[in-house]
Design a protein around this motif. Sequence first.
Motif, PDB file in Angstrom:
ATOM      1  N   UNK A   1     -46.439  55.334 -54.905  1.00 11.22           N
ATOM      2  CA  UNK A   1     -45.352  54.535 -54.353  1.00 11.22           C
ATOM      3  C   UNK A   1     -45.986  53.495 -53.425  1.00 11.22           C
ATOM      4  N   UNK A   2     -45.189  52.533 -52.966  1.00 13.18           N
ATOM      5  CA  UNK A   2     -45.704  51.498 -52.070  1.00 13.18           C
ATOM      6  C   UNK A   2     -45.095  51.655 -50.684  1.00 13.18           C
ATOM      7  N   UNK A   3     -45.889  51.294 -49.664  1.00 16.52           N
ATOM      8  CA  UNK A   3     -45.424  51.349 -48.282  1.00 16.52           C
ATOM      9  C   UNK A   3     -45.882  50.086 -47.557  1.00 16.52           C
ATOM     10  N   UNK A   4     -44.995  49.535 -46.732  1.00 13.97           N
ATOM     11  CA  UNK A   4     -45.316  48.340 -45.950  1.00 13.97           C
ATOM     12  C   UNK A   4     -45.027  48.607 -44.480  1.00 13.97           C
ATOM     13  N   UNK A   5     -46.034  48.367 -43.646  1.00 16.69           N
ATOM     14  CA  UNK A   5     -45.908  48.554 -42.200  1.00 16.69           C
ATOM     15  C   UNK A   5     -46.545  47.356 -41.509  1.00 16.69           C
ATOM     16  N   UNK A   6     -45.756  46.694 -40.670  1.00 12.11           N
ATOM     17  CA  UNK A   6     -46.232  45.516 -39.937  1.00 12.11           C
ATOM     18  C   UNK A   6     -46.903  44.506 -40.872  1.00 12.11           C
ATOM     19  N   UNK A   7     -46.215  44.180 -41.955  1.00 13.05           N
ATOM     20  CA  UNK A   7     -46.628  43.187 -42.953  1.00 13.05           C
ATOM     21  C   UNK A   7     -47.881  43.586 -43.722  1.00 13.05           C
ATOM     22  N   UNK A   8     -48.281  44.824 -43.607  1.00 11.89           N
ATOM     23  CA  UNK A   8     -49.423  45.333 -44.376  1.00 11.89           C
ATOM     24  C   UNK A   8     -48.913  46.296 -45.436  1.00 11.89           C
ATOM     25  N   UNK A   9     -49.255  46.031 -46.698  1.00 11.82           N
ATOM     26  CA  UNK A   9     -48.775  46.849 -47.810  1.00 11.82           C
ATOM     27  C   UNK A   9     -49.909  47.673 -48.387  1.00 11.82           C
ATOM     28  N   UNK A  10     -49.613  48.917 -48.696  1.00 10.46           N
ATOM     29  CA  UNK A  10     -50.568  49.805 -49.350  1.00 10.46           C
ATOM     30  C   UNK A  10     -49.908  50.474 -50.555  1.00 10.46           C
ATOM     31  N   UNK A  11     -50.683  50.607 -51.625  1.00  8.55           N
ATOM     32  CA  UNK A  11     -50.273  51.420 -52.764  1.00  8.55           C
ATOM     33  C   UNK A  11     -50.690  52.850 -52.461  1.00  8.55           C
ATOM     34  N   UNK A  12     -49.742  53.751 -52.364  1.00  7.32           N
ATOM     35  CA  UNK A  12     -50.003  55.140 -51.969  1.00  7.32           C
ATOM     36  C   UNK A  12     -50.064  56.016 -53.222  1.00  7.32           C
ATOM     37  N   UNK A  13     -51.252  56.419 -53.603  1.00 10.67           N
ATOM     38  CA  UNK A  13     -51.433  57.297 -54.770  1.00 10.67           C
ATOM     39  C   UNK A  13     -51.505  58.733 -54.282  1.00 10.67           C
ATOM     40  N   UNK A  14     -50.542  59.544 -54.671  1.00 10.30           N
ATOM     41  CA  UNK A  14     -50.443  60.917 -54.189  1.00 10.30           C
ATOM     42  C   UNK A  14     -50.847  61.897 -55.286  1.00 10.30           C
ATOM     43  N   UNK A  15     -51.688  62.855 -54.913  1.00 11.84           N
ATOM     44  CA  UNK A  15     -52.093  63.943 -55.805  1.00 11.84           C
ATOM     45  C   UNK A  15     -51.838  65.254 -55.071  1.00 11.84           C
TER      46      UNK A  15
END
Length: 449
Positions: A113-127
């Motif tokens: 899923x994707x997450x954005x905090x303070x204009x910074x976006x990360x693709x969060x790959x969960x296992x």
Amino acid sequence: MPDANPQQVIPSVDFNAMGAASDQDNQANAIQARQSPGIVPTQVLIAQGISRNANRLLLDFTAQGVGVRLDVDGFWHNHPPMDRQNGDVMLAVMKKLANLDPAERRGRQMGEFKATFQRTTRLCQITSQGVETGERVIVRLLDPKQEQMSLIDLGMREQMANDFMERVGRATGEHMPPPPKGIYLFSAPAHGGGLSALWTGALMATDRYTGDFFGIEEKTRREPEIENIDITEFDESLGETAAQVIPKMMLRQPDVFAVPQISDKETLDILCEIAEAEETVTITSTRAKNATEALLKLLGAVSDKAAFIKFINLVINMRLVRRLCENCKSPFQPTPQVLHQLQLPPDRVQVLYQEYQPPPVDPNAPKNKQDLPPPICPSCVGLGYKGRIGMFEMLVVDDNIRQALAQQPSADVIQQLAIKAGMKTLREEGIALLAQGITSIPELQRALQ
């Protein structure tokens, strides 16, 4: 941002659900996640990870609670543990955002899923995977921009990058280099060694517009998408292998096979066979500490060693070393003995750099000021390092190395022949970073172990 209890600070984090069959289903998952009491601890943890520029989050669920650690530039840092109640609802939110089953706590699940905090976006790959003590969860926080970094962005010297590009058929000047041939191998150490970034940077450096590039990837271990490379997936859970895909792809007359992970001997054998019969190029990768180890690792995995020795062309290895924080690093004057050990000329290197060194306590200062801890750098949060840079070896396989591989494939012999032919070692590349003030002596020693 400082460590905080979920009830004390609720950072604003925007989530985008992914992995469902349709946008409507993803939106439904996102709404359910936002309405869950687990959204608060999820926001806090993800905000912590993004603000500290963490590469991975590790969650260990046990009967007693949830252990939390953050991987920042290859180092694991302990984070305040969580109670099971907050941990369980938080994990349910992340699984819902990734279209996974929150009720499944034993089997292996993978999603993103994707997450954005303070204009910074990360693709969060969960296992997630059930273990004897409970469940272990790893969340990789991928920066979309870093996933498309060039070899020079990763730290490769421009001369080496240009040499590589010419060897894979991409022009860097007015003359047109010969077309690529044989097998090209990329490698980096396991566990955060940056192999995926190297793989992407290397493929981006090829000329993908004058030939047909076809990629073969296992569906649960996809690499970042690169323009003009047609990807075909296979599913190991169904017993499929890359070797089963290759014959079908040959009908499309490929020029280059890009196979990031060759997990079976049959695939490597087939790629060697078609390199000779069809003059195709193979680009692949493996986990290894240096270029010599990577070369010998693939040699040991192939059945037809003569064919592999004939077609292996070049090996690149990358080792990551932490960058000193530009905001707080401290200069120091190295002794002549240190410069001699590093083979650095004293007339050209007057200072090296180290982590921030707090000033000595002033004995004349008031007692209450003597007891104050040194200030924490806001840029690196007191770690002394921020970000990483690559050190590279490029081993070109010439006739002398081919002969050694056929007669005496020992690491020492191959290494010496490569150095004699002009290969710069990881140590030499690292010392150049020291001289430029990019890293420190202790960090380089650690990275080269």
